[in-house]
Write an enzyme that holds these catalytic residues in place. Structure first.
Site, PDB file in Angstrom:
ATOM      1  N   GLU A 175      -4.100  -7.040   2.808  1.00  0.00           N
ATOM      2  CA  GLU A 175      -2.867  -7.641   3.321  1.00  0.00           C
ATOM      3  C   GLU A 175      -2.753  -9.123   2.991  1.00  0.00           C
ATOM      4  O   GLU A 175      -1.681  -9.614   2.629  1.00  0.00           O
ATOM      5  CB  GLU A 175      -2.752  -7.444   4.828  1.00  0.00           C
ATOM      6  CG  GLU A 175      -2.239  -6.075   5.242  1.00  0.00           C
ATOM      7  CD  GLU A 175      -3.255  -4.979   5.069  1.00  0.00           C
ATOM      8  OE1 GLU A 175      -4.447  -5.299   4.844  1.00  0.00           O
ATOM      9  OE2 GLU A 175      -2.892  -3.797   5.146  1.00  0.00           O
ATOM     10  N   HIS A 225      -0.667  -0.586  17.005  1.00  0.00           N
ATOM     11  CA  HIS A 225       0.383  -0.134  16.081  1.00  0.00           C
ATOM     12  C   HIS A 225       1.749  -0.138  16.757  1.00  0.00           C
ATOM     13  O   HIS A 225       2.623   0.616  16.357  1.00  0.00           O
ATOM     14  CB  HIS A 225       0.111   1.290  15.594  1.00  0.00           C
ATOM     15  CG  HIS A 225      -1.029   1.451  14.646  1.00  0.00           C
ATOM     16  ND1 HIS A 225      -2.336   1.207  14.989  1.00  0.00           N
ATOM     17  CD2 HIS A 225      -1.067   1.849  13.351  1.00  0.00           C
ATOM     18  CE1 HIS A 225      -3.121   1.461  13.958  1.00  0.00           C
ATOM     19  NE2 HIS A 225      -2.390   1.850  12.954  1.00  0.00           N
ATOM     20  N   ASP A 238       1.614  -5.269  12.958  1.00  0.00           N
ATOM     21  CA  ASP A 238       0.242  -5.393  13.446  1.00  0.00           C
ATOM     22  C   ASP A 238      -0.727  -5.657  12.288  1.00  0.00           C
ATOM     23  O   ASP A 238      -1.701  -6.383  12.444  1.00  0.00           O
ATOM     24  CB  ASP A 238      -0.156  -4.121  14.186  1.00  0.00           C
ATOM     25  CG  ASP A 238       0.945  -3.630  15.121  1.00  0.00           C
ATOM     26  OD1 ASP A 238       0.782  -3.716  16.329  1.00  0.00           O
ATOM     27  OD2 ASP A 238       2.005  -3.170  14.609  1.00  0.00           O
ATOM     28  N   PHE A 239      -0.487  -5.041  11.142  1.00  0.00           N
ATOM     29  CA  PHE A 239      -1.371  -5.281   9.996  1.00  0.00           C
ATOM     30  C   PHE A 239      -1.033  -6.608   9.315  1.00  0.00           C
ATOM     31  O   PHE A 239      -1.894  -7.237   8.692  1.00  0.00           O
ATOM     32  CB  PHE A 239      -1.285  -4.164   8.958  1.00  0.00           C
ATOM     33  CG  PHE A 239      -1.556  -2.792   9.504  1.00  0.00           C
ATOM     34  CD1 PHE A 239      -2.285  -2.613  10.679  1.00  0.00           C
ATOM     35  CD2 PHE A 239      -1.088  -1.650   8.853  1.00  0.00           C
ATOM     36  CE1 PHE A 239      -2.530  -1.336  11.192  1.00  0.00           C
ATOM     37  CE2 PHE A 239      -1.337  -0.384   9.361  1.00  0.00           C
ATOM     38  CZ  PHE A 239      -2.043  -0.222  10.528  1.00  0.00           C
ATOM     39  N   GLU A 262       0.831  -1.198   0.000  1.00  0.00           N
ATOM     40  CA  GLU A 262       0.000   0.000   0.000  1.00  0.00           C
ATOM     41  C   GLU A 262       0.867   1.250   0.000  1.00  0.00           C
ATOM     42  O   GLU A 262       1.822   1.339   0.765  1.00  0.00           O
ATOM     43  CB  GLU A 262      -0.909  -0.009   1.240  1.00  0.00           C
ATOM     44  CG  GLU A 262      -1.878  -1.176   1.226  1.00  0.00           C
ATOM     45  CD  GLU A 262      -2.337  -1.615   2.616  1.00  0.00           C
ATOM     46  OE1 GLU A 262      -2.262  -0.806   3.553  1.00  0.00           O
ATOM     47  OE2 GLU A 262      -2.762  -2.780   2.748  1.00  0.00           O
TER      48      GLU A 262
HETATM   49  C1  LIG Z   1      -5.415  -3.720   7.686  1.00  0.00           C
HETATM   50  C2  LIG Z   1      -4.808  -2.367   7.603  1.00  0.00           C
HETATM   51  N1  LIG Z   1      -4.010  -2.083   6.569  1.00  0.00           N
HETATM   52  C3  LIG Z   1      -3.451  -0.867   6.443  1.00  0.00           C
HETATM   53  C4  LIG Z   1      -3.699   0.106   7.369  1.00  0.00           C
HETATM   54  C5  LIG Z   1      -3.066   1.478   7.221  1.00  0.00           C
HETATM   55  N2  LIG Z   1      -4.111   2.430   6.902  1.00  0.00           N
HETATM   56  C6  LIG Z   1      -4.703   3.176   7.842  1.00  0.00           C
HETATM   57  S1  LIG Z   1      -5.963   4.086   7.239  1.00  0.00           S
HETATM   58  C7  LIG Z   1      -5.645   3.551   5.661  1.00  0.00           C
HETATM   59  C8  LIG Z   1      -6.482   4.041   4.525  1.00  0.00           C
HETATM   60  C9  LIG Z   1      -7.889   3.620   4.710  1.00  0.00           C
HETATM   61  O1  LIG Z   1      -8.655   4.097   3.647  1.00  0.00           O
HETATM   62  P1  LIG Z   1     -10.216   4.135   3.809  1.00  0.00           P
HETATM   63  O2  LIG Z   1     -10.718   2.799   4.228  1.00  0.00           O
HETATM   64  O3  LIG Z   1     -10.763   4.694   2.563  1.00  0.00           O
HETATM   65  O4  LIG Z   1     -10.493   5.106   5.037  1.00  0.00           O
HETATM   66  P2  LIG Z   1     -10.114   6.657   5.130  1.00  0.00           P
HETATM   67  O5  LIG Z   1      -8.773   6.750   5.729  1.00  0.00           O
HETATM   68  O6  LIG Z   1     -10.184   7.209   3.785  1.00  0.00           O
HETATM   69  O7  LIG Z   1     -11.154   7.208   6.054  1.00  0.00           O
HETATM   70  C10 LIG Z   1      -4.607   2.653   5.651  1.00  0.00           C
HETATM   71  C11 LIG Z   1      -4.115   1.974   4.451  1.00  0.00           C
HETATM   72  C12 LIG Z   1      -4.530  -0.238   8.444  1.00  0.00           C
HETATM   73  N3  LIG Z   1      -4.808   0.638   9.414  1.00  0.00           N
HETATM   74  N4  LIG Z   1      -5.081  -1.464   8.531  1.00  0.00           N
END
Ligand SMILES: Cc1ncc(C[n+]2csc(CCOP(=O)(O)OP(=O)(O)O)c2C)c(N)n1
Ligand SMILES: Cc1ncc(C[n+]2csc(CCOP(=O)(O)OP(=O)(O)O)c2C)c(N)n1
Ligand SMILES: [Mg+2]
Ligand SMILES: [Mg+2]
Lengths: 340, 322, 340, 322
Positions: free
Chosen positions: B59, B128, B84-85, B29
């Protein structure tokens, strides 16, 4: 797509694949009696140990799809992977040796039925985890593209797998990257002891695939003519750089979930109806309709049975892997550090 | 030599590997925009989106696809953001990546590098902040690496990519900004520890960010006449038994310090091996078995500090060496 | 559904919720300056530490959906959960205390922004893992049904979450069990630094939901009148035992992914266009159209700002949790066994 | 008292718990047909499909939904079939179930029991044979239980369901058929070990299926004049330090034997604590760090046998007790 034209030679070749799978499954089933402890079965030893998932009754899906694959195409499979392996070109003898846990098996006795694999024909392995082959197929397709050459990956999974996360993730991934993957849902209507329909919301596998951007077809997976035609159409689209495609093949698991499962949880009626749709029988009728003769098919059956009997004999005579083999092919870094 | 941050150092190693070998790809990502820690900066511009692959938030499939890529001949470097992820991809790591070569009787191999940054990250709380290196050390088939310095995050990443085994590569989130002069051409050897400070009274084995606290503790110890030999393990599995044992033959006392929860942490393995083999006094210092809290006061409770290390080292030094 | 009738009182109440969220986000953003190290930001301390995900610009979704929830309805949230909490009835002061890591915060300083929760109003928690709230919502709905009472669960997640496995699994589960869940996809078009569209195959969130057997609506999530009406319709269907429903609300993340993210990866144009669709501005126009006056809204804004300023002052003055608090609320069995 | 198999014993405990408390529910694949090991036989007929819940093949959501159920007031018993499949639900176990109570500052609790059978299972190969108890012992918030007998699989399951914490409940797949007389009314206490055989020369700590091999080893040892005290830990976390230490004050020598991979296994934790605290000689015996092979010859290499246990115990007994 039911009234597809097919050459007799091709039809008989498909039948041969199916007959070889059937013969293999029957022999493996026999050799597994008294095996793994589940469904109330005992812990006694058998020649084929551990959970043995038979694809009896589902032969047309493996045979029809794999007939459309090239030697350099890849394939990922499920826990129920014998048919896929045979159809992709694996040796029945080396497979049987693996099921018997022999050094001469494909995996040197390390894998058994649930991990049967023949990388030399592009069969990247059966898998003991439902849906786990989907992301692996997608990654393999990615590799095929990076490396060039125009091959594709056929990715088999069951109807139960469409309720696991990797189904969504893998199809989406193939969709956005337009990867050369043929997803094949082998829908035998059961997930272990559970009727999959009751656990599946919405319109089913193909509708889900389409919503995730992967177009495809739903077909009678017991009719080899139909599966062959659908696989031909879909693989052609993929090879024309059309991106991933989906084949929903409806079939039936004639046996229990594993070989020792008597499947008492389903009705006699249901099984009886399914037996009327036996894919080998159906194929025989279809072949007769295009001018084939029963005697040729009977000869094919006999040949297949003889081949399998020889494989069983060879497996029976083959050596077990020596203990030292337990310590090979793990990892190179730190090899030898077994207990410290 | 160039002054590089820990993040830049890894970027430099990956850049070099991708330049040398067209089969090396990176996926995860946000990698196309350089990764949220900047550890992929510029790579997509250089190598294109087919080799520096942006992925959905998937993931399980990122890891599973990497297994498929590896089985089909690529050498993927997989970004999991934080360990953690990576918990969303445990089947793919443990049942697939680690076992494929064995299960298939050597027909295929899985030469991938899975980057799963560990550790506290100021105010990031329970989901985290974990350090789970011991999980992977317990799984046959995996190599586990945890660099503590920019130089190592260059040289060890290069080694991990060159390695034919699946490597769990654990950077530390509070080290991304750490800078030093880095020799970008240097490739380290996996499985080899570094003696970061020589000493004679106690052997202090550590890794990742805790190395820096261990060195502080050693400095403070010296002032009171206690001499700590500080060993940075660098590779958690296989750990460098020879270097640790050589040091112990001199000091006859072992302290293992790590940021991970002490209970069931990898310190237990080292302590157990040393106790079984040499029978010298051993001690461990890890985090208490509590989740990481958000407030700085709570988070601080879970930190293994130089003071705490020094205090355990002092106690240990009082024990008769055996 | 755009020309929905709405009483002025209701409209102003919705506006108030939005204004309170906006004021909260602005103050939290300010207090986070110099916080978490990512996107090149430093490691220096700030009053609000760690990753802070602001819902600025997305207020209409939280306000519109939660206006249709009862006190006994439950809610699961995401990493971007301040708006949901406020709209469900959480105290701004206790939330701010939590963001400041104080003992007086909802979580006693243990959670912070990413885990903000107020179980007393049915807000079951923000979550640091994308899509993790989906299965939790589904299970909570199961519990509501087993325990009786007719309440529902609102389950918020982002557009990025529709590519994670639990999206498929959770919707399917709710579908087969016909559980009372309102799934709300808050589609702000970005997933951290990645444009979600490029990572999403097929027709998008609603089409996927429908294919998994969960019907719903796609709406302009920046228009509070529209969100309110859609949420009213969908929650009514759920309460009439219609099973789960899906709301795809298209909005925009005005700020960066976290407060220290300058979001240089997106175009000025895109942001400028989005700012023209600011949900508070849109609401003001809509309210004017049904006879509201600007001065009332201005007073609401001022009140919200005052409330938040007081919350910041209270949080600033509140005590940090004592070290001993680090050791509470972990587990009862084996409590005290911290290092052995 | 009734003669029950290990599977039946757990079924009896679950039946009783569901009868006593309407908030107890069970969920998982195939539970409606009794579970593939028969450990849910008859329950759906008795308690209905709303409380004995058939689920899709969705491990992540089975576990995640159980967290939601627990937060909303139910007491779910979750079936994962084997721990290997539970790897598909690690976020839900580690980031959600284990941490929810803490993260939310005590506003919610997660009283669930996650059944994750471990262990070898004749011919089931690498993906269906793992023992991962140490993973969960390392995670704050979790309790870890591993019953070795039918009686315990009744009494410990009852205790796990009654417990307010998330409990990882690890049955052993090769024990399902084991029978004995079971007192179904007896509820055990979590965290309490059982001395299964008294002895004076070496303390042998073990759990799960290995208990039975340990007892065989002790029997054989006696014939050669070596007296082993065999302790069945039963609860891996929190482990019963008092009982183990009491035994060690007598024997002054510790051997931990378990079926899990030795490297980074929970034996390391016990050995480390004992070495740190008592300083007596310690040894461990676990599986080699290799995946489990399919062929019986290969699988046998990964088994911790009575002979191997005895041989390590013999060596250990030769060391001077400290
Ligand atoms: C399983 C997981 N993968 C990656 C992340 C890192 N991460 C945190 S928010 C985010 C983007 C999420 O996008 P969206 O679901 O559209 O929510 P938004 O932030 O736009 O509200 C990512 C990749 C995470 N928290 N959990
Ligand atoms: C992740 C996971 N969960 C559960 C299982 C146990 N299991 C093995 S096969 C099976 C049923 C699979 O059904 P389906 O996908 O339809 O394939 P089929 O067996 O019908 O070929 C189950 C539940 C597993 N192997 N992996
Ligand atoms: Mg099926
Ligand atoms: Mg988004």
């Amino acid at each position: 797509m039911s009234e597809t034209a097919m050459s007799l030679a091709h039809a008989q070749a498909l039948y041969r694949t199916m007959a070889r799978i059937r013969a293999f499954e029957n022999a493996a089933e026999e050799a597994s009696k008294g095996g793994v402890a589940a469904f109330g079965a005992s812990l006694a030893q058998a020649k084929v140990r551990g959970p043995l998932h038979l694809s009896t009754g589902q032969e047309a899906v493996a045979a029809g799809v794999c007939a459309q694959l090239r030697a350099d195409d890849l394939l990922t499979s499920t826990h129920r992977g014998h048919g896929h392996s045979i159809a992709k070109g694996a040796s029945i003898e080396r497979m049987m040796c693996e099921l018997f846990g022999r050094a001469t098996g494909y995996n040197g006795g390390k894998g058994g039925s649930m991990h049967i694999a023949d990388f030399s024909v592009g069969m990247l392995g059966a898998n003991g985890v439902v849906a786990a082959g989907i992301p692996i197929a997608v990654g393999a397709a990615h590799a095929l593209r990076v490396r060039g050459g125009g091959a594709l990956v056929a990715c088999f999974f069951g109807d139960g797998a469409i309720n696991r996360g990797p189904f969504l993730e893998g199809l989406n991934w193939a969709g956005i990257h337009r990867l050369p993957v043929l997803f094949v849902c082998e829908d035998n209507r059961w997930s272990a002891t559970t009727a999959t329909g009751a656990m599946t919301a919405g319109e089913g596998a193909l509708a889900r695939a389409q919503a995730i951007g992967v177009p495809g077809l739903a077909v009678n997976g017991n009719d080899i003519f139909v599966v062959d035609a659908a696989a031909a159409a879909l693989t052609a689209q993929i090879r024309a750089h059309g991106g991933p495609r989906f084949l929903h093949a409806v079939t039936y698991r004639i046996k229990g979930h594993v070989s020792v499962d008597a499947a008492g949880y389903r009705s006699h009626d249901e099984v009886a109806r399914a037996l009327e749709q036996d894919p080998l029988e159906l194929a025989a009728i279809r072949i007769a309709a295009i001018g084939g003769v029963r005697a040729v098919l009977a000869a094919i059956d006999a040949e297949a049975q003889a081949e399998v009997a020889a494989a069983v004999a060879a497996a029976d005579a083959a050596p077990s892997p020596p203990d030292a083999e337990a310590y090979t092919d793990i990892q190179d870094t730190g090899a030898g550090r077994w207990r410290d | 030599m160039a002054r590089l941050s820990y993040a830049q150092a890894s970027c430099s190693a990956l850049h070099a590997a991708m330049q040398q070998d067209a089969l090396v790809v990176a996926l995860g990502e946000d990698v196309g925009r350089g990764g949220v820690f900047g550890q992929y900066r510029g790579l997509q511009q250089t190598f294109g989106a087919e080799r520096v692959i942006d992925t959905p938030i998937s993931e399980a499939t990122i890891m599973g696809a990497a297994v498929g890529m590896a089985l089909a001949g690529l050498r993927p470097v997989v970004e999991m953001r934080v360990v953690d992820f990576a918990l969303c991809a445990m089947d793919e790591v443990v049942n697939q990546a680690a076992k494929a070569r064995y299960m298939f009787g050597g027909q295929g191999r899985v030469p991938l590098v899975a980057r799963m940054p560990i550790g506290l990250w100021q105010g990031s709380a329970a989901q985290h902040s974990q350090s789970l290196e011991t999980w992977f050390a317990h799984i046959p088939g995996l190599v586990v690496v945890a660099p503590a310095t920019p130089q190592d995050n260059c040289g060890l990443l290069a080694a991990a990519i060159a390695c034919g085994d699946p490597v769990i590569y654990m950077e530390h989130k509070e080290l991304w900004g750490l800078e030093e002069e880095v020799d970008a051409a240097r490739v380290e050897r996996l499985g080899v520890a570094a003696v970061r400070r020589a000493g004679s009274d106690v052997t202090l084995v550590t890794w990742s960010r805790t190395l820096h606290d261990a060195l502080r503790a050693a400095e403070a110890a010296q002032a009171e006449g206690l001499s700590l030999e500080v060993i940075d393990l660098r590779t958690i599995w296989p750990w460098d038994r020879e270097t640790v044992f050589a040091s112990l033959r001199k000091t006859r006392r072992l302290l293992v310090a790590h940021e991970a929860v002490q209970v069931g942490g990898f310190g237990a393995e080292i302590a157990a091996v040393v106790a079984e083999t040499l029978g010298v006094p051993v001690r461990r210092l890890g985090a208490p078995r509590i989740p990481v809290g958000y407030a700085s006061s709570l988070e601080a409770v879970t930190r293994v500090t130089p003071e705490a290390i020094l205090s355990v080292a002092r106690e240990l030094a009082k024990k008769p060496a055996r």
